[in-house]
Design an enzyme around this catalytic site. Structure first.
Site: not given
Length: 503
Positions: A280, A354
């Protein structure tokens, strides 16, 4: 914490009594500045005139969630009078009781206060008083355990003693116990989200969740060796770049009949998300300590349910990992085999939540055969773009479950908005090299992420709550001034209370 607040209940007859004439007396008025009968009696013959003159001087109009403070008249057993506005008759008809409690608590912080829950046209019920108490408890929460230099007014952030006075005070006291159980669950979730990642690493998170055993919750902790035996290749891949080993915690509350299938609550618990190899940007990365807000909500909900001895069977499951880059980290283009046997092409290592949920959901379905699944995850920035930071996104394969969650959200103020799940979103995660890929491209990111999870829920009624916008750094409210909101605990408690508990 909210340890500094003490809330009791008493009859309206105590409105005119106080310890040595100290502390606050709180009364409520609408936009017509009318006092309830108990407040009028407590203030004496000149009380209404006193309030009217002070209101005129201070331009106080009795608007909803406004307040006026003035010296108390002689003989009322208090040294300060606090007048809280309720607004118009229309405003009073839709009073947000937790918000009113939180606002009131903020106006009497650090003091002893008697709160007269009485105003014209309304008989405050025990349940409403309980909601008021809940809001007061939540408003006084502060996470300051790492501050070594307290502000001079730090003691003014909590209420010393709050006594709520109303007609049905006995029943209200029982509702207050329920409010305490629920607020304790929310506060536990807030604490978990607020903790720094060097403190709340996976093993420590698992240890704290395991403390629910004191309330009668059955605890099972899965360590990496057991995860490998079960074939949890998706979750383990996320964790392999970190020096901190992952954990899965299974929490079972058996409050219903033994033969009854449980409701499953599943949370994403990424204690810090650097993005992994797909790292990130530096700006805002510090907020990624809160990427376990879903797991925190599940732990908080199990605490609330167990503390009030909920008459239902609930299984909570949280996958706890840290997503870090190192020489052993998983990479874009890796192909993983999940516990379900389905294979996943990794496109972006920052789409890790996920993967964690996939294996936890499969394990819960196989081991507990739940009647319904609700998962909570700070899953996508896309849901924040779509809905902002006041409402969570909901995806579901079951209209009844979705409707029930929506109703619970409306009742608690933890609101959700149902988002679409259509075949096009599912097609977007098809892979050339595996059964699926872990991202579906730039557009519709929240929906393609939900479609990924949907491939693992089989035929179980399921709802996915994307809480990225509401779990942390969300907009302040009358019941929350914390970075970590504890969002979802009240919604889950209400959902289970209204639709799954034995009557």
């Amino acid at each position: 914490m909210a340890d500094g607040i003490e809330i009791g209940f008493g009859p309206l007859e105590q409105s005119g009594q106080g310890p040595g004439g100290s502390g606050d007396l709180v009364v409520f008025v609408g936009d017509d500045l009318s006092l309830g009968s108990a407040a009028r009696e407590a203030l004496g013959a000149s009380g209404a005139d006193l309030v009217a003159r002070a209101a005129a001087s201070e331009k106080f109009k009795g608007r909803s969630l406004s307040a006026l403070s003035l010296p108390a008249p002689a003989g009322v057993g208090a040294d300060r009078l606090v007048v809280v506005g309720l607004g118009s008759e229309k405003d009073r008809a839709k009073t947000d009781w937790p918000a009113l409690g939180g606002f009131t608590a903020s106006k009497v912080a650090g003091r002893t206060a008697r709160v007269v829950l009485d105003w014209p046209g309304t008989t405050v019920t025990a349940a409403q008083a309980g909601e008021f108490a809940l809001g007061a408890r939540l408003r006084t929460y502060a996470f300051d355990r790492y501050k070594t230099k307290k502000k001079p007014d730090a003691d003014d952030k909590s209420v010393t003693a709050l006594t709520l006075l109303l007609a049905d005070h006995g029943a209200a006291a029982r509702e207050g116990e329920g409010a305490r159980s629920l607020s304790d669950g929310v506060i536990l979730a807030r604490d978990l989200v607020n903790e720094p990642p060097n403190v709340l690493f996976p093993a420590e998170f698992a240890r704290r969740a395991s403390e629910l055993a004191k309330l009668g919750v059955e605890i099972e902790v899965l360590e990496p060796a057991r995860m490998r035996e079960l074939g949890m290749g998706a979750l383990l891949a996320v964790a392999q770049g970190s020096a901190r080993e992952p954990r899965i915690v299974i929490m079972r509350w058996n409050g219903g009949p033994a033969a009854e299938a449980p409701v499953a609550l599943i949370g994403k618990g990424v204690v810090f998300d650097s993005g992994g190899v797909s790292i990130k940007p530096g700006g805002g990365m510090e907020d990624m300590k809160g990427d376990m807000g879903g797991a925190a909500a599940v732990v908080g909900a199990l605490h609330a349910l167990a503390a009030r001895k909920a008459r239902c069977n609930v299984v909570g499951a949280i996958g706890i990992v840290e997503n870090m880059p190192d020489g052993g980290a998983y990479r874009p283009s890796d192909i993983l085999t999940s516990m379900s046997g389905q294979t996943i092409e990794v496109i972006n290592t920052d789409a890790e939540g996920r993967l964690v949920l996939a294996d936890v959901i499969t394990h819960v379905i196989r081991s507990t055969k739940p009647k319904a699944i609700v998962d909570l995850a700070t899953l996508t920035g896309a849901i924040i773009v779509a809905l902002g930071q006041d409402i969570a996104g909901m995806f579901s394969n079951d209209d009844t479950l979705a409707s029930n969650i929506h109703a619970a959200g409306e009742a608690t103020g933890e609101k959700v908005w149902r988002m679409p799940l259509i075949p096009a979103y599912d097609k977007a995660i098809d892979s050339k090299f595996a059964d699926m890929k872990n991202t579906g491209g730039r557009h519709g990111g929240a929906a393609t992420a939900a479609s990924f999870i949907k491939r693992y829920v089989e035929d179980v009624p399921w709802a996915h709550l994307d809480i990225a916008g509401v779990a942390m750094s969300s907009n302040a409210s009358e019941i929350n001034r914390s970075w970590g909101a504890g969002w979802g605990v009240r919604l889950l408690d209400r959902l289970i209370r209204d639709h799954y508990e034995a009557r």
